[in-house]
Design a protein around this motif. Structure first.
Motif, PDB file in Angstrom:
ATOM      1  N   MET A   1       0.824  -1.201   0.000  1.00  0.00           N
ATOM      2  CA  MET A   1       0.000   0.000   0.000  1.00  0.00           C
ATOM      3  C   MET A   1       0.864   1.259   0.000  1.00  0.00           C
ATOM      4  SD  MET A   1      -3.198  -0.937  -0.099  1.00  0.00           S
ATOM      5  CE  MET A   1      -2.596  -2.194  -1.252  1.00  0.00           C
ATOM      6  N   GLU A   2       2.003   1.207   0.688  1.00  0.00           N
ATOM      7  CA  GLU A   2       2.899   2.363   0.725  1.00  0.00           C
ATOM      8  C   GLU A   2       3.536   2.607  -0.635  1.00  0.00           C
ATOM      9  OE1 GLU A   2       4.758   5.654   2.289  1.00  0.00           O
ATOM     10  OE2 GLU A   2       3.192   4.388   3.200  1.00  0.00           O
ATOM     11  N   VAL A   3       3.870   1.532  -1.337  1.00  0.00           N
ATOM     12  CA  VAL A   3       4.459   1.682  -2.669  1.00  0.00           C
ATOM     13  C   VAL A   3       3.446   2.288  -3.639  1.00  0.00           C
ATOM     14  CG1 VAL A   3       5.473   0.433  -4.612  1.00  0.00           C
ATOM     15  CG2 VAL A   3       6.059  -0.215  -2.285  1.00  0.00           C
ATOM     16  N   LEU A   4       2.180   1.934  -3.479  1.00  0.00           N
ATOM     17  CA  LEU A   4       1.131   2.450  -4.362  1.00  0.00           C
ATOM     18  C   LEU A   4       0.544   3.773  -3.880  1.00  0.00           C
ATOM     19  CD1 LEU A   4      -0.985  -0.688  -5.338  1.00  0.00           C
ATOM     20  CD2 LEU A   4       0.374   0.734  -6.855  1.00  0.00           C
ATOM     21  N   LYS A   5       1.028   4.297  -2.768  1.00  0.00           N
ATOM     22  CA  LYS A   5       0.408   5.461  -2.148  1.00  0.00           C
ATOM     23  C   LYS A   5       0.382   6.667  -3.073  1.00  0.00           C
ATOM     24  CE  LYS A   5       0.731   8.374   1.983  1.00  0.00           C
ATOM     25  NZ  LYS A   5       1.479   8.605   3.255  1.00  0.00           N
ATOM     26  N   GLU A   6       1.499   6.983  -3.701  1.00  0.00           N
ATOM     27  CA  GLU A   6       1.568   8.160  -4.564  1.00  0.00           C
ATOM     28  C   GLU A   6       0.672   7.995  -5.789  1.00  0.00           C
ATOM     29  OE1 GLU A   6       4.842  10.909  -6.993  1.00  0.00           O
ATOM     30  OE2 GLU A   6       5.482   9.217  -5.767  1.00  0.00           O
ATOM     31  N   LEU A   7       0.639   6.800  -6.368  1.00  0.00           N
ATOM     32  CA  LEU A   7      -0.213   6.560  -7.525  1.00  0.00           C
ATOM     33  C   LEU A   7      -1.687   6.741  -7.157  1.00  0.00           C
ATOM     34  CD1 LEU A   7      -0.677   5.649 -10.427  1.00  0.00           C
ATOM     35  CD2 LEU A   7      -0.519   3.282  -9.654  1.00  0.00           C
ATOM     36  N   GLN A   8      -2.099   6.197  -6.025  1.00  0.00           N
ATOM     37  CA  GLN A   8      -3.487   6.353  -5.605  1.00  0.00           C
ATOM     38  C   GLN A   8      -3.823   7.812  -5.329  1.00  0.00           C
ATOM     39  OE1 GLN A   8      -3.951   3.745  -2.253  1.00  0.00           O
ATOM     40  NE2 GLN A   8      -4.007   1.897  -3.474  1.00  0.00           N
ATOM     41  N   ALA A   9      -2.883   8.540  -4.739  1.00  0.00           N
ATOM     42  CA  ALA A   9      -3.138   9.944  -4.418  1.00  0.00           C
ATOM     43  C   ALA A   9      -3.333  10.782  -5.681  1.00  0.00           C
ATOM     44  CB  ALA A   9      -1.992  10.501  -3.574  1.00  0.00           C
ATOM     45  N   THR A  10      -2.482  10.573  -6.681  1.00  0.00           N
ATOM     46  CA  THR A  10      -2.611  11.346  -7.917  1.00  0.00           C
ATOM     47  C   THR A  10      -3.873  10.973  -8.681  1.00  0.00           C
ATOM     48  OG1 THR A  10      -1.167   9.697  -8.983  1.00  0.00           O
ATOM     49  CG2 THR A  10      -0.138  11.723  -8.175  1.00  0.00           C
ATOM     50  N   MET A  11      -4.259   9.694  -8.656  1.00  0.00           N
ATOM     51  CA  MET A  11      -5.528   9.306  -9.279  1.00  0.00           C
ATOM     52  C   MET A  11      -6.705   9.944  -8.542  1.00  0.00           C
ATOM     53  SD  MET A  11      -4.709   5.266  -9.984  1.00  0.00           S
ATOM     54  CE  MET A  11      -6.434   4.899 -10.332  1.00  0.00           C
ATOM     55  N   GLY A  12      -6.603  10.047  -7.214  1.00  0.00           N
ATOM     56  CA  GLY A  12      -7.665  10.685  -6.454  1.00  0.00           C
ATOM     57  C   GLY A  12      -7.830  12.157  -6.786  1.00  0.00           C
ATOM     58  N   VAL A  13      -6.729  12.843  -7.107  1.00  0.00           N
ATOM     59  CA  VAL A  13      -6.816  14.257  -7.487  1.00  0.00           C
ATOM     60  C   VAL A  13      -7.635  14.418  -8.761  1.00  0.00           C
ATOM     61  CG1 VAL A  13      -5.460  16.244  -8.242  1.00  0.00           C
ATOM     62  CG2 VAL A  13      -4.681  14.868  -6.310  1.00  0.00           C
ATOM     63  N   VAL A  14      -7.431  13.526  -9.715  1.00  0.00           N
ATOM     64  CA  VAL A  14      -8.200  13.586 -10.969  1.00  0.00           C
ATOM     65  C   VAL A  14      -9.692  13.443 -10.690  1.00  0.00           C
ATOM     66  CG1 VAL A  14      -8.564  12.489 -13.215  1.00  0.00           C
ATOM     67  CG2 VAL A  14      -6.255  12.680 -12.285  1.00  0.00           C
ATOM     68  N   ASN A  15     -10.051  12.520  -9.820  1.00  0.00           N
ATOM     69  CA  ASN A  15     -11.466  12.322  -9.490  1.00  0.00           C
ATOM     70  C   ASN A  15     -12.014  13.478  -8.657  1.00  0.00           C
ATOM     71  OD1 ASN A  15     -13.881  10.465  -9.365  1.00  0.00           O
ATOM     72  ND2 ASN A  15     -13.470  10.676  -7.188  1.00  0.00           N
ATOM     73  N   ASP A  16     -11.194  14.069  -7.779  1.00  0.00           N
ATOM     74  CA  ASP A  16     -11.661  15.189  -6.951  1.00  0.00           C
ATOM     75  C   ASP A  16     -12.033  16.398  -7.798  1.00  0.00           C
ATOM     76  OD1 ASP A  16      -9.325  14.500  -4.221  1.00  0.00           O
ATOM     77  OD2 ASP A  16     -11.280  13.625  -4.743  1.00  0.00           O
ATOM     78  N   ILE A  17     -11.317  16.629  -8.880  1.00  0.00           N
ATOM     79  CA  ILE A  17     -11.648  17.758  -9.760  1.00  0.00           C
ATOM     80  C   ILE A  17     -13.042  17.564 -10.354  1.00  0.00           C
ATOM     81  CG2 ILE A  17     -10.987  18.932 -11.896  1.00  0.00           C
ATOM     82  CD1 ILE A  17      -8.082  18.308 -11.230  1.00  0.00           C
ATOM     83  N   ARG A  18     -13.377  16.332 -10.708  1.00  0.00           N
ATOM     84  CA  ARG A  18     -14.729  16.054 -11.228  1.00  0.00           C
ATOM     85  C   ARG A  18     -15.782  16.258 -10.141  1.00  0.00           C
ATOM     86  NH1 ARG A  18     -17.729  11.150 -12.827  1.00  0.00           N
ATOM     87  NH2 ARG A  18     -16.666  10.041 -11.131  1.00  0.00           N
TER      88      ARG A  18
END
Length: 534
Positions: A132-149
Motif C-alpha cells: 500500500m505504501e508503494v502504491l500510495k503516490e499513484l493512488q493519491a494522484t488518481m484521487g486528485v483527478v477524481n476530486d476535480i470532477r
C-alpha cells in the motif's frame, strides 16, 4: 463581472501551464537533477567510468548510475507521445479540462516510479502495508483527478471531467496479476460512456472537443499495446531485488537510477516526440453492389410477380363474376339500403384507445410472478458478480476476497450479509432488500440504488458513498473513514453512526436531512435544511 471571469480563467490556464513546465524542465536540462524521481545523466555522461568530467574520481552516486530497462523507456515514449498530446489538446479547451489533464500527467509519472520500483525490488505481499505504501503516490494522484470532477459537478464541461475521471482508473492495470490488458480494455469502455456523449454533443458545434476525446482514447490503445508487449501475464518484479520500501525511497530520492541519454537537437532543446502510433488500419468495407441493390431472394420473388402480371387475362380467370342484379350502379334500390352493416357503437374507453393508435403498455410483472433464478457468485475479468441470493448461504456470511483492481456488482439479493475482505476498487448494489455490507477499504465508492433497509459498516477507508432512491439505511463509519463523503438522492431514513470518543463508548447516530427549504434572496435561490425543534 465579465473581466473577473476572464481573469479567473487566465489564472487557471497559467497554473496548468506552470504545472506542465515543472514536469518538463527536469527532462530539458543537462544537469543531474531528477525527473519524476529519476535522476538524469549529467552532460559529462560520456566520460570514462570511475572519473568525472574534470578527470577526477566519480562520486558514489555517479558510479551507481545505470540505464533504464526497455519497459521504462517505452513507457516514457508513451508519456511523451500520446499523454503529452492529450495534455496539449486539453490546454486548447482550457479551464478545468486543462487542470485535470495536468493531474493525469502527474498520475502517469507516479506510475512510472512504481514500474521502476518493480524492476529493483522483490514483490511484497499485496495485502501488506508495504504494498500500500508503494502504491500510495499513484493512488493519491488518481484521487486528485477524481476530486476535480466531484468538486465541479455544475460545470458545463462535467462530461469531459467524467470521461477522464472514469478513464484514469486504467492505471490500476498494475494490480491485475493475470491479464492486465483486459483491465485497460474494461476501463476504456467506462471512459467511452461519457466520452461518446461529448462527441455526440460537440460533433456539430466544435471539432476540437471531438478530437480531444479521440486523443484520450488513443492513450488506452497505446497503453494496451505496451502492456501486451512487456507485461502480457502480469506485472513482473525482481526476485533478486531489494526491499520495496527501500527501492521506493531510492526512486523518490533520485539515487541509483538514470535516464538513458537521449539525442539533443542542434539548438540544445529536447528532441521532438515520436510520431503517434496508428491504430486505424482496419480494412475498408466491402464495395456496395451496383445501384446499391443487394442480390437476395427478394429480387427473384419480384421477378415471379411480374411474370404473373404479364400473363394477361389468365390472371383474372379465377375471379367470381358479379351478377347484374347485385350491381349497385344498376339498381338504385340497393344504394338506398346499405348492404354494409354499420359498426357497433364504441365505448369511451375504446374511442380513447383508438385515438392513440396503440395499445397501452403492459404493466410490470410483480416480483412474486417472476421466475426465481439460482444464486450466483462468479468472478469474470475484474468483476465479482453477486446475484439472486435470498438469505445467507449455508456456510454463513457470504465472503468475497477482493483485490485493488476488482469491482463488485451486487443485484437482486434479499436478507443477505456480504463481507468484502481486502481493498477493492468499487462496489455497486442495485435492487436489493435488507442487505448488510461489511467492507475493509475501497479505492473509489459504494453506489446503492433502489435498495431499501440497507446497512453498511466500514472498517478502513472509503472516499465516497452514493445513495439513490434508498428507503432506510444505516451507515457505520470507523475512525479512519470519518472523511467519507455521502451523496443522497430521493432517499429517506438515512442514519450515519459515528464512533464515540473512546473505544469503549457506543456509536453516536446522526440523521441525514430529508427536508430542504429554498427561498429567493437578492435574485439567488438559497437552500437550507429544515430544522425541527423539540
Amino acid at each position: 463581472m465579465a473581466s473577473m471571469n476572464n481573469l479567473t480563467t487566465l489564472i487557471k490556464r497559467l497554473e496548468a501551464a506552470t504545472s506542465r513546465l515543472e514536469d518538463m524542465v527536469p527532462t530539458m536540462t543537462d544537469q543531474s537533477a531528477t525527473s519524476n524521481g529519476i535522476a538524469s545523466l549529467p552532460e559529462s555522461g560520456l566520460t570514462a567510468p570511475g572519473a568525472d568530467a574534470h578527470g577526477g574520481a566519480a562520486s558514489p552516486s555517479q558510479q551507481t548510475i545505470t540505464p533504464l530497462p526497455p519497459a521504462i523507456d517505452d513507457f516514457d515514449a508513451l508519456i511523451n507521445g500520446d499523454v503529452k498530446t492529450f495534455v496539449n489538446m486539453s490546454e486548447e479547451i482550457g479551464g478545468l479540462v486543462a487542470e485535470q489533464s495536468a493531474a493525469v500527467l502527474r498520475a502517469f509519472a507516479a506510475e512510472r516510479k512504481f514500474l521502476i520500483v518493480t524492476t529493483r525490488a522483490k514483490k511484497p505481499d499485496i495485502q501488506s502495508p508495504v504494498y500500500m505504501e508503494v502504491l500510495k503516490e499513484l493512488q493519491a494522484t488518481m484521487g486528485v483527478v477524481n476530486d476535480i470532477r466531484e468538486a465541479n459537478r455544475a460545470s458545463p464541461l462535467f462530461k469531459h471531467l467524467s470521461t477522464v475521471s472514469e478513464g484514469i482508473n486504467v492505471l490500476i492495470w498494475v494490480a491485475n496479476e493475470t491479464k492486465p490488458a483486459e483491465t485497460v480494455t474494461e476501463m476504456l469502455s467506462m471512459a467511452q460512456f461519457w466520452g461518446n456523449r461529448v462527441i455526440q454533443e460537440y460533433k456539430e458545434k466544435d471539432q476540437v472537443h471531438v478530437q480531444w476525446v479521440q486523443t484520450f482514447y488513443r492513450i488506452f490503445k497505446s497503453l494496451s499495446a505496451y502492456v501486451r508487449q512487456h507485461y502480457m501475464t502480469g506485472l513482473t518484479w525482481n526476485p533478486n531485488g531489494i526491499d520495496a520500501l527501500q527501492a521506493t525511497e531510492e526512486v523518490n530520492a533520485g539515487t541509483s537510477s538514470a535516464r538513458s541519454p537521449t539525442p539533443q537537437s542542434a539548438a540544445g532543446g529536447p528532441p521532438p516526440p515520436p510520431p503517434l502510433p496508428k491504430f486505424d488500419n482496419a480494412p475498408p468495407p466491402p464495395p456496395m453492389p451496383p445501384n446499391g441493390v443487394s442480390n437476395s431472394k427478394s429480387s427473384a420473388d419480384m421477378g415471379a410477380v411480374f411474370d404473373e402480371i404479364s400473363r394477361g387475362e389468365a390472371v383474372t380467370s379465377k375471379l367470381r363474376k358479379v351478377e347484374p342484379s347485385s350491381q349497385t350502379h344498376k339498381n338504385p334500390s340497393l344504394r338506398a339500403g346499405s348492404a354494409v352493416p354499420s359498426a357497433p357503437a364504441r365505448s369511451d374507453s375504446q374511442n380513447s384507445l383508438s385515438s392513440r393508435g396503440k395499445s397501452p403498455m403492459p404493466g410490470k410483472k410483480p416480483e412474486s410472478m417472476r421466475t426465481k433464478k439460482p444464486p450466483r457468485k462468479e468472478f469474470e475479468s475484474n468483476k465479482w458478480l453477486i446475484e439472486n441470493y435470498d438469505g445467507n448461504p449455508p456456510e454463513g456470511m457470504l465472503e468475497i476476497k477482493a483485490a485493488i483492481s476488482h469491482s463488485i456488482l451486487i443485484s437482486r439479493c434479499t436478507k443477505t450479509t456480504i463481507r468484502v475482505v481486502g481493498k477493492a476498487n468499487a462496489i455497486s448494489l442495485d435492487n436489493c432488500t435488507q442487505v448488510s455490507l461489511v467492507i475493509d477499504s475501497l479505492v473509489s465508492s459504494v453506489d446503492v440504488i433502489k435498495s431499501p433497509k440497507f446497512e453498511m459498516q466500514v472498517l478502513g477507508t472509503l472516499p465516497t458513498i452514493m445513495l439513490d432512491q434508498v428507503d432506510g439505511a444505516a451507515l457505520y463509519l470507523g475512525r479512519e473513514s470519518l472523511g467519507t463523503e455521502v451523496f443522497t438522492s430521493k432517499c429517506t431514513g438515512v442514519n450515519v453512526n459515528l464512533p464515540g470518543r473512546t473505544e469503549e463508548d457506543d456509536y453516536v447516530e446522526r440523521a441525514l436531512p430529508e427536508q430542504i427549504k429554498s427561498v429567493v434572496r437578492d435574485g439567488v435561490v438559497v437552500s437550507e435544511i429544515v430544522e425541527h425543534a423539540g
